[in-house]
Every structure is written in C-alpha cells, then in structure tokens.
Design an enzyme around this catalytic site. Structure first.
Site, PDB file in Angstrom:
ATOM      1  N   GLY A  16       0.756  -1.496   0.081  1.00 22.83           N
ATOM      2  CA  GLY A  16      -0.093   0.051  -0.130  1.00 22.83           C
ATOM      3  C   GLY A  16       0.899   1.197   0.035  1.00 22.83           C
ATOM      4  N   ALA A  17       2.019   1.127  -0.489  1.00 20.46           N
ATOM      5  CA  ALA A  17       3.008   2.273  -0.692  1.00 20.46           C
ATOM      6  C   ALA A  17       2.666   3.628  -1.366  1.00 20.46           C
ATOM      7  CB  ALA A  17       4.400   1.639  -1.258  1.00 20.46           C
ATOM      8  N   ALA A  18       1.529   3.508  -2.108  1.00 19.51           N
ATOM      9  CA  ALA A  18       0.986   4.724  -2.363  1.00 19.51           C
ATOM     10  C   ALA A  18       0.110   5.584  -1.615  1.00 19.51           C
ATOM     11  CB  ALA A  18       0.742   4.798  -3.938  1.00 19.51           C
ATOM     12  N   GLN A  20      -1.698   6.875   2.103  1.00 19.55           N
ATOM     13  CA  GLN A  20      -1.651   7.978   2.721  1.00 19.55           C
ATOM     14  C   GLN A  20      -0.729   7.667   4.010  1.00 19.55           C
ATOM     15  OE1 GLN A  20      -2.255  11.629   3.081  1.00 19.55           O
ATOM     16  NE2 GLN A  20      -2.428  10.790   0.814  1.00 19.55           N
ATOM     17  N   ASN A 110     -10.531  -8.969   2.152  1.00 18.41           N
ATOM     18  CA  ASN A 110      -8.980  -8.873   2.409  1.00 18.41           C
ATOM     19  C   ASN A 110      -8.431 -10.289   2.587  1.00 18.41           C
ATOM     20  OD1 ASN A 110      -7.944  -6.186   3.054  1.00 18.41           O
ATOM     21  ND2 ASN A 110     -10.039  -6.018   4.322  1.00 18.41           N
ATOM     22  N   ARG A 167      -2.364   6.293  21.783  1.00 23.46           N
ATOM     23  CA  ARG A 167      -3.598   6.872  22.253  1.00 23.46           C
ATOM     24  C   ARG A 167      -3.810   7.038  23.717  1.00 23.46           C
ATOM     25  NH1 ARG A 167      -7.022   4.838  17.110  1.00 23.46           N
ATOM     26  NH2 ARG A 167      -6.535   6.376  15.396  1.00 23.46           N
ATOM     27  N   HIS A 192      -7.505  -5.001  17.494  1.00 25.70           N
ATOM     28  CA  HIS A 192      -7.711  -3.475  17.151  1.00 25.70           C
ATOM     29  C   HIS A 192      -8.903  -3.092  16.586  1.00 25.70           C
ATOM     30  CE1 HIS A 192      -6.197   0.418  15.736  1.00 25.70           C
ATOM     31  NE2 HIS A 192      -6.350  -0.233  14.239  1.00 25.70           N
TER      32      HIS A 192
END
Length: 334
Positions: A16-18, A20, A110, A167, A192
């Site tokens: 997912g290197a492109a 955010q 997924n 957090r 998570h």
C-alpha cells in the site's frame, strides 16, 4: 561513516506504498527513525497495478530527500518480487471498509490479499523476516498471512495495536498533566477494534500508580471509550482516517521490536497467543510485551481483576469469531 564501515542494507517492504499511511511512513524509515541512524535501508514498495504511477511519484520524492541511509528503492505490483529478501515487511495496504459493508464482508475482501502476501513471504522473504500488519482488520489479516506462511515462525507475524497504546498514553497524559515520557506500563489487550481494552491497572505516572490519580468514572466512561473510538472521532473531524499517527505507531512498533524496549518498560503488540491470560493459542491478540535482542515476550504474571477479565474476554470473543469466519471462508486453517 565511510562506505567500508557501512553495514549491509536491511530490506524493508511496504505494501500500500502509495497510500496515505505509507506517505507518512516511508520518509521516516528512510531517515533512520525506525531502524536507527546506522542501518542502511533498501525499500521495496509494493502496490496494486492501478497505483503504480502514483507510487513512481512517491519514489521520486524519496530520491529527492537524498537520505544518507537510503541505498535503493524498488517498485513492484507483484508480491513475489516485492517481498524478495525482505527483512522487515509492513503490510499497510488493505481493502478499506465502504458504506454498507459489514465486518464479515471486509474479512472476505481482504482474505485473498493476505493469503497471497503470506504465501509470497513464505517463499521469498529473508529467513529473519519480521512482519507487521497495519491494514485492517489487522489482527485477523495477520492471522491469514501467518496461516499461509507455514515455514515462517508464527511469532514473526504481528499486528499493530501500538497506535491504541499511544492513544492511551496521550489521554492519560492529558488527564494528569504529565508529559507522555512520564507514563509507563499501559497495556492494550485484544483486538484493534472498538472492543480493545486499554488497561491502566499497572500504569504509572511519574512513578505513581495511575489509578491513584484518576477516578473510576473517568476510567470507565471517558478514557476507555475515547481510546476505543478515537479512530472514528478522527474520521469525523478530518474527513479521513488516521494516517500520520498510524505511520508513527508503525515506526514505534518495529523500532522497539528490533532495537528493544527500555529497561523496565513495556509496550503493546498484537502477537500470536501462547495461551497467556486465557487467550486461545495462535489467536493474534494484543498483549503487553517487552522486546530485547530482536524478539518480544509477553509480560507474565500480571493480575487481571474481574473488570479487566470481562473486557479482555469480550475482545477475544470478537477475535475468535473473526478467526472462525476466515477459516470457514478457506483463507486459513483452524
């Protein structure tokens, strides 16, 4: 440091290197924030074919940073190329949840992604590969990848709850007026997701037990739900999901796993259970852990009161249901 003094580069694959999160992640990896100021990096950037053109632009920016530690940048849309020789793999890319999509639909979407990536890691990654899954549902995506990499030790697969851990530190710091550096031994248990359990039972603030500094009502009605729902609150506020904070947490996770946690301190990582605290074997669940010599260990012997037991069990039940769903879908073995 002369060229002769440099150690061999560590190959870091980011999926997912492109996206955010990766945009907030890659430049910090290249700067040495993740693996230290003396470790050269070879980045392997993996994306889907439709995003490769955008990824070329990210690679240009990385080149333009002229990072002393960045030895090479490779771009690929093929997992078998992208994970070749990977020492560290950050699985950031995942199918996002869209309107009307149930969690079961997200697992089904997924499953093929993390099946393929697990198989590729099994076949071509380095023998010492460490895997962090960031893409949600992270715990169960990590379970799928782990299940499809039978030759890689299970403990090499982890999922990210460091963002939840950070957090929780931030909320306690805000409440007590203490700096984050004075807060220690917070734990995040479970998934998570909104069922996670941020736990202050053993936490300290400037050496004092945190539970002496906050009241029970704030703990149950403010602290826990705020941490659980923080991602949703950020989406509502900025119109997009957490990216920079997620990237920072991924850096923290790998940094501590590779370089170690400070003496007497622990962090939170989602790791394959060894049966500790009643969590079923093999379930990827968050625990308090210590890290040393490139390995993590679940903190042993912590007292778990009735309130905490109920919260942990609820999150583990959700994880168990997710595991059963992906086994039924054929993405993993039970």
């Amino acid at each position: 440091m002369s060229t002769a003094d440099r150690t061999a580069p560590v190959t870091v694959t980011v999926t997912g290197a492109a996206g955010q999160i990766a945009y907030g992640l890659l430049f910090r990896i290249a700067s040495g924030a993740m693996l230290g100021p003396h470790t050269p990096i070879r980045l392997r950037l993996l994306e889907i074919p439709a995003a490769v053109a955008s990824l070329e632009g990210v690679a240009m920016e990385l080149e333009d940073g002229a990072f002393p530690l960045l030895d090479a940048i490779d771009i690929s849309d093929d997992p078998w190329t992208g994970f070749a020789g990977a020492n560290v793999a950050l699985l950031v890319g995942a199918r996002p949840r869209t309107a009307g999509m149930e969690r079961a639909d997200l697992l089904a979407a997924n499953g093929p992604i993390f099946t393929d990536q697990g198989q590729a890691i099994n076949a071509v990654a380095a023998d010492d590969v460490k895997v962090l899954v960031v893409g949600n549902p992270a715990n169960t995506n990590a379970f799928i990848a782990m299940s499809n990499a039978p030759d890689v030790p299970a403990e090499r697969f982890t999922a990210m709850t460091r963002l939840d851990h950070n957090r929780a530190i931030a909320q306690l710091a805000k409440k007590t007026g203490a700096p984050a550096t004075e807060i220690h031994r917070i734990a995040v248990w479970g998934n998570h997701s909104a069922t996670q359990y941020p736990d202050l039972t053993h936490a300290t603030v400037a050496g004092r037990p945190a539970r002496e500094l906050v009241d029970e009502q704030w703990l149950r009605e403010d602290f826990i739900p705020t941490v659980q729902q923080r991602g949703t609150a950020i989406i509502q506020a900025r119109g997009a999901s957490s990216a920079a904070s997620a990237a920072s947490a991924a850096i923290d996770h790998i940094h501590d796993w590779v370089l170690g946690t400070p003496a007497g301190e622990w962090t939170s990582m989602a790791v394959p259970s060894d049966g500790s605290y009643g969590v079923p074997d093999g379930l990827i669940s968050s625990f308090p852990v210590t890290c040393a010599d490139g390995a993590y260990r679940i903190v042993e012997g912590l007292e778990v009161d009735a309130f905490s037991r109920e919260r942990i069990d609820a999150s583990v039940a959700e994880l168990t249901a997710e595991r059963e769903a992906v086994v039924e879908l054929g993405f993993a073995k039970g």
